[in-house]
Design a protein around this motif. Structure first.
Motif, PDB file in Angstrom:
ATOM      1  N   PRO A  45       0.800  -1.059  -0.014  1.00 22.17           N
ATOM      2  CA  PRO A  45      -0.019   0.083  -0.196  1.00 22.17           C
ATOM      3  C   PRO A  45       0.822   1.380  -0.133  1.00 22.17           C
ATOM      4  N   LEU A  46       0.651   2.339  -0.833  1.00 26.06           N
ATOM      5  CA  LEU A  46       1.327   3.479  -1.007  1.00 26.06           C
ATOM      6  C   LEU A  46       1.327   4.169   0.162  1.00 26.06           C
ATOM      7  N   LYS A  47       0.104   4.553   1.013  1.00 26.23           N
ATOM      8  CA  LYS A  47       0.145   5.595   1.983  1.00 26.23           C
ATOM      9  C   LYS A  47       0.354   4.874   3.387  1.00 26.23           C
ATOM     10  N   GLU A  48       0.774   3.636   3.340  1.00 25.29           N
ATOM     11  CA  GLU A  48       0.873   3.019   4.742  1.00 25.29           C
ATOM     12  C   GLU A  48       2.416   2.653   4.826  1.00 25.29           C
ATOM     13  N   LYS A  49       2.717   2.300   6.260  1.00 22.63           N
ATOM     14  CA  LYS A  49       4.056   1.940   6.508  1.00 22.63           C
ATOM     15  C   LYS A  49       4.195   0.362   6.883  1.00 22.63           C
ATOM     16  N   HIS A  50       3.599  -0.456   6.171  1.00 21.87           N
ATOM     17  CA  HIS A  50       3.537  -1.692   5.795  1.00 21.87           C
ATOM     18  C   HIS A  50       3.341  -2.547   4.594  1.00 21.87           C
ATOM     19  N   SER A  51       3.954  -3.746   4.368  1.00 14.61           N
ATOM     20  CA  SER A  51       3.148  -4.448   3.371  1.00 14.61           C
ATOM     21  C   SER A  51       3.228  -5.816   3.861  1.00 14.61           C
ATOM     22  N   VAL A  52       2.231  -6.730   3.104  1.00 19.13           N
ATOM     23  CA  VAL A  52       1.588  -7.787   3.427  1.00 19.13           C
ATOM     24  C   VAL A  52       2.271  -8.989   2.409  1.00 19.13           C
ATOM     25  N   LYS A  53       2.751  -9.865   3.068  1.00 21.24           N
ATOM     26  CA  LYS A  53       3.148 -11.149   2.017  1.00 21.24           C
ATOM     27  C   LYS A  53       2.578 -12.255   2.546  1.00 21.24           C
ATOM     28  N   THR A  54       1.712 -13.177   1.468  1.00 18.03           N
ATOM     29  CA  THR A  54       1.044 -14.258   1.825  1.00 18.03           C
ATOM     30  C   THR A  54       1.564 -15.234   0.760  1.00 18.03           C
ATOM     31  N   MET A  55       1.572 -16.511   1.415  1.00 17.33           N
ATOM     32  CA  MET A  55       2.145 -17.667   0.527  1.00 17.33           C
ATOM     33  C   MET A  55       1.203 -18.757   0.600  1.00 17.33           C
ATOM     34  N   PHE A  56       0.938 -19.226  -0.656  1.00 13.48           N
ATOM     35  CA  PHE A  56      -0.214 -20.275  -0.736  1.00 13.48           C
ATOM     36  C   PHE A  56       0.676 -21.448  -1.398  1.00 13.48           C
ATOM     37  N   ASN A  57       0.117 -22.652  -0.913  1.00 18.43           N
ATOM     38  CA  ASN A  57       0.483 -23.837  -1.224  1.00 18.43           C
ATOM     39  C   ASN A  57      -0.148 -24.302  -2.697  1.00 18.43           C
ATOM     40  N   SER A  58       0.214 -25.397  -3.337  1.00 24.98           N
ATOM     41  CA  SER A  58      -0.410 -25.899  -4.623  1.00 24.98           C
ATOM     42  C   SER A  58      -1.835 -26.185  -4.465  1.00 24.98           C
ATOM     43  N   ASN A  59      -2.609 -26.178  -3.454  1.00 21.65           N
ATOM     44  CA  ASN A  59      -4.081 -26.227  -3.249  1.00 21.65           C
ATOM     45  C   ASN A  59      -4.818 -25.049  -3.121  1.00 21.65           C
ATOM     46  N   GLY A  60      -3.904 -23.818  -3.107  1.00 20.85           N
ATOM     47  CA  GLY A  60      -4.476 -22.556  -3.053  1.00 20.85           C
ATOM     48  C   GLY A  60      -4.729 -22.080  -1.465  1.00 20.85           C
TER      49      GLY A  60
END
Length: 71
Positions: A45-60
Motif C-alpha cells: 500500500p502506498l500510504k501505509e508503512k507496511h506490506s503484506v506477504k502471503t504464501m499459498f501452497n499448490s492447493n491454494g
C-alpha cells in the motif's frame, strides 16, 4: 492498483518448478513456503508503512503470511 479500498502495488508470483522446496522454521514446526505450484501474493500500500506477504501452497491454501513494517 487504485481503487476505493486499496492504492498501491500488488504482485503475484506463480512458482511453477523449483530445484528443491524451501522451508522455514516457526517454533518447533517446519513450514514449506516454496515448492512446485506455490504462489506468493505481495501487497504494497502506498500510504501505509507496511506490506503484506502471503504464501499459498499448490492447493491454494495459505501456508504463511506476515506483515512487514517499514519506516
Amino acid at each position: 492498483m487504485n481503487t476505493d479500498d486499496f492504492e498501491g502495488y500488488i504482485t503475484l508470483i506463480n512458482i511453477t518448478q523449483v530445484a528443491e522446496p524451501l522451508s522455514v522454521k516457526h517454533g518447533e514446526k517446519d513450514i514449506c513456503i516454496v515448492d512446485n505450484g506455490y504462489m506468493w501474493l505481495q501487497q504494497f500500500p502506498l500510504k501505509e508503512k507496511h506490506s503484506v506477504k502471503t504464501m499459498f501452497n499448490s492447493n491454494g491454501e495459505i501456508v504463511q503470511w506476515y506483515i512487514v513494517t517499514r519506516s
